[in-house]
Design an enzyme around this catalytic site. Structure first.
Site: not given
Length: 183
Positions: A75-78, A116, A144, A146
């Site tokens: 995940c590019e956020h976490h 995703q 996920h 996250c």
């Protein structure tokens, strides 16, 4: 590059209050750097090199489906993993793609920092670009970490995304056939 990445992992480990010199962590920065390079190797791949000419002339005009392609991404956020399965279909337009190349396309885009929704679109557009298919459909279901390990902490949640191009978007019957066949 890997040495610089290892130094950065060392800083992260030190930043959380750990001693990177202790036995269990002594080689962790180098191992983490190596693992991270592997998990993001999609940046080092190109669609052209991946396909490597594995397109074959065919008069087949029926739906081709590759089901249950395992995928692992970050995940590019976490920077936490998400994992699941992709269902990929296309209707050939004079050419078919080597079977393993479909899975390799999924892996190439999954092995990048990702969400995703974007992953689903990238796979569909790449398959369309490579094959010139009459239609392409991609459906992904993933878990996920996250969402499972932090924040809302919902252990059994899954995310489902789909992307339909060409005849899969234009014709409800084609879309329905795909959705029925992947159930």
């Amino acid at each position: 590059m890997s040495e610089q990445l290892a130094e950065q992992f060392e800083q992260i480990i030190t930043g959380i209050g750990e001693d990177v010199r202790r036995e269990g962590l002594a080689k962790t920065p180098a191992r983490a750097a190596s693992a991270f390079r592997y998990l993001t190797q999609g940046y080092e791949q190109s669609l052209e090199e991946l396909v490597n000419g594995a397109l074959f002339e065919s008069d087949l005009d029926e739906m081709i489906i590759v089901r249950d392609i395992e995928l692992y991404s970050l995940c590019e956020h976490h920077l936490l993993p998400f994992f699941g399965k992709a269902q990929v279909a296309y209707i050939p337009n004079g050419r078919v793609l080597g079977l393993s190349k479909v899975a390799r396309i999924v892996d190439m885009f999954a092995r990048r920092l990702q969400i995703q929704e974007q992953l689903t679109r990238q796979i569909a557009e790449a398959l369309q670009e490579v094959t010139g298919a009459k239609g392409v459909a991609v459906q992904i279901t993933a878990n996920h970490l996250c969402m499972m390990m932090r924040g809302v902490a919902k252990q059994n949640s899954e995310m489902s995304t789909s992307m339909m191009l060409g005849s899969f978007r234009e014709r409800q019957s084609t879309r329905n056939e795909f959705l029925q066949l992947i159930r």
